[in-house]
Design a protein around this motif. Structure first.
Motif, PDB file in Angstrom:
ATOM      1  N   PRO A  72      38.714  34.581  55.408  1.00  0.00           N
ATOM      2  CA  PRO A  72      37.657  34.847  56.389  1.00  0.00           C
ATOM      3  C   PRO A  72      36.319  34.876  55.664  1.00  0.00           C
ATOM      4  O   PRO A  72      36.210  35.417  54.553  1.00  0.00           O
ATOM      5  N   GLU A  73      35.285  34.295  56.285  1.00  0.00           N
ATOM      6  CA  GLU A  73      34.001  34.174  55.595  1.00  0.00           C
ATOM      7  C   GLU A  73      32.838  34.308  56.563  1.00  0.00           C
ATOM      8  O   GLU A  73      32.944  33.987  57.752  1.00  0.00           O
ATOM      9  N   LEU A  74      31.728  34.782  56.009  1.00  0.00           N
ATOM     10  CA  LEU A  74      30.479  34.917  56.753  1.00  0.00           C
ATOM     11  C   LEU A  74      29.387  34.258  55.918  1.00  0.00           C
ATOM     12  O   LEU A  74      29.140  34.668  54.775  1.00  0.00           O
ATOM     13  N   ASN A  75      28.756  33.222  56.471  1.00  0.00           N
ATOM     14  CA  ASN A  75      27.770  32.442  55.725  1.00  0.00           C
ATOM     15  C   ASN A  75      26.438  32.392  56.471  1.00  0.00           C
ATOM     16  O   ASN A  75      26.397  32.376  57.706  1.00  0.00           O
ATOM     17  N   GLY A  89      41.200  23.607  51.253  1.00  0.00           N
ATOM     18  CA  GLY A  89      41.328  24.407  52.453  1.00  0.00           C
ATOM     19  C   GLY A  89      40.578  23.813  53.625  1.00  0.00           C
ATOM     20  O   GLY A  89      39.744  22.917  53.462  1.00  0.00           O
ATOM     21  N   ALA A  90      40.875  24.311  54.807  1.00  0.00           N
ATOM     22  CA  ALA A  90      40.204  23.846  56.025  1.00  0.00           C
ATOM     23  C   ALA A  90      40.363  24.893  57.109  1.00  0.00           C
ATOM     24  O   ALA A  90      41.293  25.707  57.077  1.00  0.00           O
ATOM     25  N   GLY A  91      39.444  24.871  58.067  1.00  0.00           N
ATOM     26  CA  GLY A  91      39.543  25.799  59.172  1.00  0.00           C
ATOM     27  C   GLY A  91      38.327  25.757  60.074  1.00  0.00           C
ATOM     28  O   GLY A  91      37.336  25.081  59.775  1.00  0.00           O
ATOM     29  N   PRO A  92      38.380  26.483  61.190  1.00  0.00           N
ATOM     30  CA  PRO A  92      37.278  26.499  62.164  1.00  0.00           C
ATOM     31  C   PRO A  92      36.271  27.592  61.857  1.00  0.00           C
ATOM     32  O   PRO A  92      36.527  28.527  61.095  1.00  0.00           O
ATOM     33  N   SER A  93      35.110  27.480  62.466  1.00  0.00           N
ATOM     34  CA  SER A  93      34.100  28.526  62.367  1.00  0.00           C
ATOM     35  C   SER A  93      33.285  28.557  63.654  1.00  0.00           C
ATOM     36  O   SER A  93      33.182  27.555  64.371  1.00  0.00           O
ATOM     37  N   PHE A  94      32.707  29.714  63.914  1.00  0.00           N
ATOM     38  CA  PHE A  94      31.785  29.899  65.037  1.00  0.00           C
ATOM     39  C   PHE A  94      30.389  30.030  64.462  1.00  0.00           C
ATOM     40  O   PHE A  94      30.142  30.860  63.583  1.00  0.00           O
ATOM     41  N   SER A  95      29.465  29.222  64.948  1.00  0.00           N
ATOM     42  CA  SER A  95      28.106  29.173  64.405  1.00  0.00           C
ATOM     43  C   SER A  95      27.105  29.658  65.448  1.00  0.00           C
ATOM     44  O   SER A  95      27.187  29.279  66.618  1.00  0.00           O
ATOM     45  N   TYR A  96      26.152  30.495  64.993  1.00  0.00           N
ATOM     46  CA  TYR A  96      25.122  31.004  65.902  1.00  0.00           C
ATOM     47  C   TYR A  96      23.748  30.840  65.265  1.00  0.00           C
ATOM     48  O   TYR A  96      23.529  31.251  64.118  1.00  0.00           O
ATOM     49  N   ALA A  97      22.838  30.225  65.992  1.00  0.00           N
ATOM     50  CA  ALA A  97      21.475  29.995  65.504  1.00  0.00           C
ATOM     51  C   ALA A  97      20.635  31.248  65.697  1.00  0.00           C
ATOM     52  O   ALA A  97      20.552  31.790  66.806  1.00  0.00           O
ATOM     53  N   VAL A  98      20.003  31.708  64.615  1.00  0.00           N
ATOM     54  CA  VAL A  98      19.206  32.937  64.695  1.00  0.00           C
ATOM     55  C   VAL A  98      17.705  32.666  64.751  1.00  0.00           C
ATOM     56  O   VAL A  98      16.948  33.472  65.311  1.00  0.00           O
ATOM     57  N   SER A  99      17.256  31.555  64.172  1.00  0.00           N
ATOM     58  CA  SER A  99      15.831  31.228  64.194  1.00  0.00           C
ATOM     59  C   SER A  99      15.661  29.787  63.755  1.00  0.00           C
ATOM     60  O   SER A  99      16.610  29.133  63.311  1.00  0.00           O
ATOM     61  N   GLY A 120      33.780  32.289  60.079  1.00  0.00           N
ATOM     62  CA  GLY A 120      34.925  31.390  60.116  1.00  0.00           C
ATOM     63  C   GLY A 120      36.096  31.894  59.311  1.00  0.00           C
ATOM     64  O   GLY A 120      36.064  32.977  58.711  1.00  0.00           O
ATOM     65  N   ALA A 121      37.154  31.092  59.301  1.00  0.00           N
ATOM     66  CA  ALA A 121      38.357  31.405  58.533  1.00  0.00           C
ATOM     67  C   ALA A 121      38.987  30.097  58.063  1.00  0.00           C
ATOM     68  O   ALA A 121      39.152  29.164  58.850  1.00  0.00           O
ATOM     69  N   LEU A 122      39.323  30.043  56.779  1.00  0.00           N
ATOM     70  CA  LEU A 122      39.963  28.881  56.189  1.00  0.00           C
ATOM     71  C   LEU A 122      41.394  29.212  55.791  1.00  0.00           C
ATOM     72  O   LEU A 122      41.684  30.327  55.352  1.00  0.00           O
ATOM     73  N   VAL A 123      42.278  28.236  55.921  1.00  0.00           N
ATOM     74  CA  VAL A 123      43.608  28.313  55.319  1.00  0.00           C
ATOM     75  C   VAL A 123      43.550  27.515  54.030  1.00  0.00           C
ATOM     76  O   VAL A 123      43.164  26.347  54.031  1.00  0.00           O
ATOM     77  N   LYS A 124      43.901  28.153  52.902  1.00  0.00           N
ATOM     78  CA  LYS A 124      43.757  27.539  51.583  1.00  0.00           C
ATOM     79  C   LYS A 124      45.109  27.369  50.895  1.00  0.00           C
ATOM     80  O   LYS A 124      45.993  28.209  51.032  1.00  0.00           O
ATOM     81  N   LEU A 125      45.227  26.267  50.153  1.00  0.00           N
ATOM     82  CA  LEU A 125      46.346  26.035  49.250  1.00  0.00           C
ATOM     83  C   LEU A 125      45.811  26.161  47.829  1.00  0.00           C
ATOM     84  O   LEU A 125      44.867  25.455  47.453  1.00  0.00           O
ATOM     85  N   LEU A 178      31.249  25.650  68.061  1.00  0.00           N
ATOM     86  CA  LEU A 178      32.436  25.646  67.215  1.00  0.00           C
ATOM     87  C   LEU A 178      32.336  24.506  66.214  1.00  0.00           C
ATOM     88  O   LEU A 178      31.884  23.406  66.544  1.00  0.00           O
ATOM     89  N   GLU A 179      32.809  24.759  64.981  1.00  0.00           N
ATOM     90  CA  GLU A 179      32.699  23.782  63.915  1.00  0.00           C
ATOM     91  C   GLU A 179      33.979  23.720  63.113  1.00  0.00           C
ATOM     92  O   GLU A 179      34.863  24.570  63.241  1.00  0.00           O
ATOM     93  N   PHE A 180      34.064  22.701  62.258  1.00  0.00           N
ATOM     94  CA  PHE A 180      35.214  22.513  61.386  1.00  0.00           C
ATOM     95  C   PHE A 180      34.719  22.400  59.949  1.00  0.00           C
ATOM     96  O   PHE A 180      33.744  21.705  59.674  1.00  0.00           O
ATOM     97  N   THR A 181      35.390  23.084  59.030  1.00  0.00           N
ATOM     98  CA  THR A 181      35.008  23.070  57.623  1.00  0.00           C
ATOM     99  C   THR A 181      36.195  22.676  56.757  1.00  0.00           C
ATOM    100  O   THR A 181      37.321  23.134  56.983  1.00  0.00           O
TER     101      THR A 181
END
Length: 207
Positions: free
Chosen positions: A70-73, A119-129, A101-106, A153-156
């Motif tokens: 799980p990550e916050l960027n 790794g790969a996974g989805p993320s939710f993106s929100y524009a702040v400014s 977002g959250a990635l599943v990693k090998l 929604l995005e893919f990483t």
């Protein structure tokens, strides 16, 4: 679906510290660009290089080979248009986003030496400014007036190396693409993407 995804991420972030093996800090640079279709015409854009900062947890799933991250960027994404087309004039737009977002990693290699992972996974993106520079100068983005969707929604996908020299370091490359149309107009479609490189430190949590 979006609410269910966000609820799942929230539960994951709240429960993650109980089983996480590492806490991570990252910083890097992204090369961002956009795919724009306006009134059935594809518009060529120029990309930007922008800063990325993030935190994450690494949670093994019963083995060191498979983990969830799980990550916050925080990052900026921008692009510019040089030529005019119809009602679209030359401009430059840069928007700051927070991605959850959250990635599943090998994970491969030796945990105490040199390793690598994908790794790969989805993320939710929100524009702040954001800012826009056009013929009238620079101004702040007005997401309602400019008809820009703030969330999506995005893919990483990522790939990276780790090295343990007493302090565990990593360097990784990543690609991000958007599932969501950034434009709220019926006659245009904007989808941003980026490739980037970042690095940082993995701090063991003593589990």
């Amino acid at each position: 679906m979006r609410k269910s995804f966000l609820s799942l991420l929230a539960v994951l972030f709240l429960a993650a510290p109980l089983s996480a093996q590492y806490f991570g800090l990252r910083a890097g640079v992204n090369a961002t660009d956009a795919s724009i279709d306006f009134d059935n015409a594809e518009i060529e854009t120029d990309g930007e290089s922008n800063l990325m900062l993030g935190i994450f947890l690494d949670i093994p799933l019963g083995t060191d080979i498979i983990s969830i991250q799980p990550e916050l960027n925080y990052l900026n994404r921008g692009y510019s248009i040089d030529a005019s087309l119809g009602s679209i004039a030359s401009f430059e737009r840069t928007v700051s986003f927070v991605d959850l977002g959250a990635l599943v990693k090998l994970n491969f290699g030796r945990p105490e030496g040199i390793g690598f992972y994908v790794g790969a996974g989805p993320s939710f993106s929100y524009a702040v400014s954001g800012t826009v520079t056009d013929l009238n100068g620079e101004r702040d983005v007005d997401f309602d007036a400019d008809r820009i969707n703030r969330s999506g929604l995005e893919f990483t996908a990522v790939g990276g190396l780790t090295i343990d020299i007493g302090l565990k370091l990593f360097v990784e490359g990543r690609y991000n693409g958007s599932f969501t149309d950034q434009s709220d107009l019926d006659d245009s479609e904007i989808r941003q993407r980026y490739i980037g490189i970042n690095g940082g430190v993995l701090v063991p949590l003593g589990n």
